[in-house]
Structures are given as structure tokens and as C-alpha cells.
Design a protein around this motif. Structure first.
Motif, PDB file in Angstrom:
ATOM      1  N   ALA A   1     -51.904-104.723 -18.316  1.00 22.54           N
ATOM      2  CA  ALA A   1     -51.424-103.445 -17.783  1.00 22.54           C
ATOM      3  C   ALA A   1     -51.083-103.575 -16.296  1.00 22.54           C
ATOM      4  O   ALA A   1     -50.056-103.065 -15.837  1.00 22.54           O
ATOM      5  N   ILE A   2     -51.929-104.275 -15.556  1.00 22.65           N
ATOM      6  CA  ILE A   2     -51.673-104.485 -14.129  1.00 22.65           C
ATOM      7  C   ILE A   2     -50.394-105.290 -13.934  1.00 22.65           C
ATOM      8  O   ILE A   2     -49.560-104.964 -13.094  1.00 22.65           O
ATOM      9  N   ALA A   3     -50.213-106.334 -14.735  1.00 19.66           N
ATOM     10  CA  ALA A   3     -49.012-107.167 -14.628  1.00 19.66           C
ATOM     11  C   ALA A   3     -47.761-106.358 -14.948  1.00 19.66           C
ATOM     12  O   ALA A   3     -46.726-106.501 -14.271  1.00 19.66           O
ATOM     13  N   ALA A   4     -47.832-105.490 -15.963  1.00 21.12           N
ATOM     14  CA  ALA A   4     -46.675-104.667 -16.325  1.00 21.12           C
ATOM     15  C   ALA A   4     -46.321-103.708 -15.190  1.00 21.12           C
ATOM     16  O   ALA A   4     -45.137-103.531 -14.860  1.00 21.12           O
ATOM     17  N   ALA A   5     -47.316-103.097 -14.567  1.00 16.71           N
ATOM     18  CA  ALA A   5     -47.062-102.178 -13.459  1.00 16.71           C
ATOM     19  C   ALA A   5     -46.486-102.921 -12.254  1.00 16.71           C
ATOM     20  O   ALA A   5     -45.546-102.444 -11.615  1.00 16.71           O
ATOM     21  N   LYS A   6     -47.038-104.095 -11.954  1.00 22.50           N
ATOM     22  CA  LYS A   6     -46.516-104.899 -10.839  1.00 22.50           C
ATOM     23  C   LYS A   6     -45.067-105.295 -11.087  1.00 22.50           C
ATOM     24  O   LYS A   6     -44.233-105.255 -10.178  1.00 22.50           O
ATOM     25  N   ALA A   7     -44.750-105.685 -12.316  1.00 18.97           N
ATOM     26  CA  ALA A   7     -43.373-106.078 -12.648  1.00 18.97           C
ATOM     27  C   ALA A   7     -42.427-104.882 -12.499  1.00 18.97           C
ATOM     28  O   ALA A   7     -41.305-105.030 -11.992  1.00 18.97           O
ATOM     29  N   PHE A   8     -42.867-103.707 -12.922  1.00 18.25           N
ATOM     30  CA  PHE A   8     -42.029-102.509 -12.779  1.00 18.25           C
ATOM     31  C   PHE A   8     -41.754-102.222 -11.307  1.00 18.25           C
ATOM     32  O   PHE A   8     -40.613-101.988 -10.918  1.00 18.25           O
ATOM     33  N   VAL A   9     -42.793-102.254 -10.482  1.00 19.73           N
ATOM     34  CA  VAL A   9     -42.639-101.982  -9.051  1.00 19.73           C
ATOM     35  C   VAL A   9     -41.657-102.985  -8.433  1.00 19.73           C
ATOM     36  O   VAL A   9     -40.748-102.607  -7.685  1.00 19.73           O
ATOM     37  N   ALA A  10     -41.820-104.254  -8.765  1.00 15.03           N
ATOM     38  CA  ALA A  10     -40.941-105.290  -8.209  1.00 15.03           C
ATOM     39  C   ALA A  10     -39.496-105.106  -8.651  1.00 15.03           C
ATOM     40  O   ALA A  10     -38.561-105.313  -7.867  1.00 15.03           O
TER      41      ALA A  10
ATOM     42  N   ALA B   1     -55.005-100.426  -7.871  1.00 18.70           N
ATOM     43  CA  ALA B   1     -54.976-101.893  -7.872  1.00 18.70           C
ATOM     44  C   ALA B   1     -53.595-102.481  -7.599  1.00 18.70           C
ATOM     45  O   ALA B   1     -53.491-103.635  -7.194  1.00 18.70           O
ATOM     46  N   VAL B   2     -52.540-101.704  -7.815  1.00 25.14           N
ATOM     47  CA  VAL B   2     -51.184-102.240  -7.696  1.00 25.14           C
ATOM     48  C   VAL B   2     -50.551-101.788  -6.384  1.00 25.14           C
ATOM     49  O   VAL B   2     -50.355-100.592  -6.151  1.00 25.14           O
ATOM     50  N   ASP B   3     -50.222-102.762  -5.528  1.00 21.69           N
ATOM     51  CA  ASP B   3     -49.524-102.456  -4.278  1.00 21.69           C
ATOM     52  C   ASP B   3     -48.174-101.834  -4.597  1.00 21.69           C
ATOM     53  O   ASP B   3     -47.453-102.312  -5.473  1.00 21.69           O
ATOM     54  N   GLY B   4     -47.838-100.788  -3.876  1.00 18.60           N
ATOM     55  CA  GLY B   4     -46.549-100.132  -4.077  1.00 18.60           C
ATOM     56  C   GLY B   4     -46.616 -98.920  -4.983  1.00 18.60           C
ATOM     57  O   GLY B   4     -45.673 -98.149  -5.044  1.00 18.60           O
TER      58      GLY B   4
END
Length: 106
Positions: free
Chosen positions: A18-27, A73-76
Motif C-alpha cells: 500500500a505504501i509503495a502504491a501511494a508513493k508511486a502515485f505521488v511520483a 508515512a508517504v512524503d508528499g
């Protein structure tokens, strides 16, 4: 610590996926996004993401506490509600509207 407290503590942590998916979306959508955590009851919680470009995404987690932990946990990511400013940030195109409307709209 009681068993119930341990269960709450364990479910409050979002999964690495879930964290990786959110980070990928933000990026992929401008480096930051608004996050609205929605309680779905027994199904868990949905984090609706609105990118800088106005596009939508979502991530499912076990509960609201996990959703709030993911946002932290997710920057951005920044926590938001469905207020006028957040709704105005959306840019939903015709194809997405047809998809949301279902087969009767086609």
C-alpha cells in the motif's frame, strides 16, 4: 497489552504494498497529492488520492487507522476532507465519467 490492543496496533500499520502504491502515485502525478481516508466498514478503508495534476487514484487498507498511518508515512501526501477545495482540484475526463457510470451509460 490486551489481545484487542495488539490487533489494533497490528492493523494500524499499512502494508508495504500500500505504501509503495501511494508513493508511486505521488511520483507519477506531480510530487504531491491530497489524501482522503474513507471508512468502508468491514471492508476496511479507502484512501482516495488526488494528484497535483487532478487525477484520481486509490489505495485500500484494513482500517481507517492504517489509512491515516499511510498518509503520514508517504512524503508528499497531505490529509484532506471532501471540501470544496479538494473537489475543485479534481480533473475527471469523459472516459473516466463513462467508466464510473457503468454499462448503462455506454
Amino acid at each position: 497489552m490486551t489481545a484487542a490492543e495488539k490487533d489494533t496496533e497490528q492493523t494500524a500499520a499499512p502494508s508495504p504494498k500500500a505504501i509503495a502504491a501511494a508513493k508511486a502515485f505521488v511520483a507519477a502525478h506531480g510530487g504531491s497529492a491530497r489524501a482522503v481516508v474513507e471508512n468502508l466498514g468491514q471492508a476496511g478503508a479507502r484512501i482516495v488520492l488526488v494528484g497535483e495534476d487532478g487525477l484520481l487514484g486509490d489505495v485500500m487498507v484494513p482500517d481507517v487507522a492504517a489509512g491515516e498511518a499511510l498518509v503520514e508515512a508517504v512524503d508528499g501526501l497531505s490529509p484532506h476532507e471532501w471540501d470544496g477545495e479538494t473537489v475543485a482540484a479534481l480533473k475527471i475526463g469523459p472516459a473516466h465519467r463513462r467508466k464510473m457510470a457503468g454499462p448503462r451509460a455506454r
